[in-house]
Design a protein around this motif. Structure first.
Motif, short mmCIF file in Angstrom:
data_model
loop_
_atom_site.label_atom_id
_atom_site.label_comp_id
_atom_site.label_asym_id
_atom_site.label_seq_id
_atom_site.Cartn_x
_atom_site.Cartn_y
_atom_site.Cartn_z
N UNK A 175 50.46 47.66 31.37
CA UNK A 175 50.80 46.38 30.89
C UNK A 175 50.17 45.46 31.20
N UNK A 176 51.11 44.22 30.21
CA UNK A 176 50.69 42.61 30.42
C UNK A 176 50.65 42.06 31.25
N UNK A 177 50.80 42.42 32.64
CA UNK A 177 51.23 41.64 33.60
C UNK A 177 51.66 43.00 34.70
N UNK A 178 50.33 42.54 36.45
CA UNK A 178 50.32 42.84 36.61
C UNK A 178 50.46 42.05 38.16
N UNK A 179 52.23 42.00 38.90
CA UNK A 179 52.05 41.58 39.91
C UNK A 179 51.92 42.59 40.85
N UNK A 180 50.38 41.72 42.32
CA UNK A 180 50.59 42.45 43.61
C UNK A 180 51.21 41.75 44.14
N UNK A 181 51.90 42.12 45.96
CA UNK A 181 52.02 42.26 46.79
C UNK A 181 51.59 42.21 47.91
N UNK A 182 51.76 41.61 48.76
CA UNK A 182 51.72 41.98 51.00
C UNK A 182 52.16 41.39 51.50
N UNK A 183 52.45 42.16 52.19
CA UNK A 183 53.18 41.19 53.66
C UNK A 183 52.34 40.38 54.39
N UNK A 184 50.05 40.30 54.62
CA UNK A 184 49.70 39.75 55.31
C UNK A 184 49.80 38.69 54.17
N UNK A 185 49.20 37.61 54.41
CA UNK A 185 48.59 36.15 54.06
C UNK A 185 46.93 36.75 53.07
N UNK A 186 45.86 36.83 54.64
CA UNK A 186 44.94 37.49 54.13
C UNK A 186 44.79 38.44 53.04
N UNK A 187 45.23 39.38 53.09
CA UNK A 187 45.05 40.40 52.36
C UNK A 187 45.02 39.89 50.64
N UNK A 237 40.82 38.00 41.83
CA UNK A 237 40.83 37.45 40.84
C UNK A 237 40.01 36.31 40.20
N UNK A 238 39.77 35.41 40.52
CA UNK A 238 38.84 33.89 40.58
C UNK A 238 37.79 33.86 40.52
N UNK A 239 37.12 35.37 41.06
CA UNK A 239 35.54 35.40 40.83
C UNK A 239 35.49 35.07 42.20
N UNK A 299 36.84 45.81 31.58
CA UNK A 299 37.89 46.08 32.78
C UNK A 299 38.14 46.01 33.24
N UNK A 300 37.40 45.52 34.14
CA UNK A 300 37.14 43.75 35.35
C UNK A 300 38.16 42.97 34.95
N UNK A 301 37.12 42.43 33.27
CA UNK A 301 37.72 40.69 33.37
C UNK A 301 39.10 41.13 32.15
N UNK A 302 40.04 41.68 32.38
CA UNK A 302 41.67 42.32 31.47
C UNK A 302 41.85 43.00 32.67
N UNK A 303 42.05 42.98 34.05
CA UNK A 303 42.25 42.67 35.10
C UNK A 303 43.34 41.53 35.56
N UNK A 304 41.28 41.58 35.86
CA UNK A 304 41.55 39.38 36.19
C UNK A 304 42.73 38.64 35.75
N UNK A 305 42.24 38.98 34.08
CA UNK A 305 43.58 37.97 33.35
C UNK A 305 44.61 38.68 33.50
#
Length: 216
Positions: A29-41, A49-51, A78-84
């Motif tokens: 996938x070109x873009x991944x959208x992560x989601x969570x209910x908790x702000x801490x997560x 993601x910012x390293x 792979x780490x760099x690609x996921x962060x991007x």
């Protein structure tokens, strides 16, 4: 992940503070959208993601996935690609008809959710509704990939004992149908005794591949 499941956008529902579930997905996938209910997560994901220094070190897990995939890829790539590709980290409430508060633009080509919906639903009816709600994030014909617990009624998070709606394989089939999905594949696996750690009472896990029907 099947080679047929790829596209522009993948949304991960209930990411928690983890990225292990996205390590193979970032190749499709070109873009991944992560989601969570908790702000801490969400904040922990953003730090990774910012390293930023102090973020959890996922490098052993990334190395392991690269080894399993067997392509000889340096794990740093792979780490760099996921962060991007991890471009958005959003709050979500799966018990709302619009879980993100507004429609996802563009709608996702695929949805991933691991050990989330059964853990946040008080009963099977709520589980079905949550499935239908997250289906609103998918384009017509989009794919849903679900990994979840079977026979689990609780898990421990530190001193807290958190309830889970216990599901059987038949419950998963019925819930997907009731939520409007077409089931493509369902597999279940018994939990080996060596993996029973006492932090929950899970009997097994399921993997489901379902599809949102095309609009008429």
């Amino acid at each position: 992940m099947s080679c047929e499941i790829r596209g522009r956008t993948l949304i991960d529902v209930g990411s928690g503070p983890t990225i292990y579930q996205l390590l193979s997905a970032c190749d499709h996938f070109e873009e991944i959208v992560a989601t969570d209910y908790l702000a801490v997560n969400r904040e922990e994901l953003a730090r990774w993601a910012r390293g930023e220094p102090g973020a959890f070190d996922w490098s052993p897990f990334i190395q392991h996935v690269c080894k399993i995939e067997g392509r000889g890829e340096p794990w740093q790539d792979k780490e760099r690609r996921l962060r991007e590709r991890l471009r958005r980290i959003l709050p979500i409430d799966v018990h709302r008809p619009e879980p993100l508060g507004a429609p996802l633009r563009p709608p996702a080509d695929a949805l991933l959710s691991a050990f989330c919906l059964e853990a946040v639903s008080p009963d099977r009816a709520a589980f079905v509704r949550a499935l239908a709600h997250v289906g609103n994030l998918l384009r017509p014909g989009g794919h849903a990939l679900l990994l979840g617990a079977l026979g689990e009624s609780f898990y421990l998070a530190g001193p807290a004992r958190l309830p889970v709606v216990p599901l059987q394989e038949s419950d998963v089939r019925e819930a997907l149908a009731a939520a409007g999905f077409a089931l493509r594949e369902l597999r279940s696996y018994a939990m080996p005794p060596a993996l029973r750690t006492g932090v929950d009472d899970v009997d097994g896990v399921f993997f489901a591949h379902a599809q949102k029907p095309l609009e008429a």
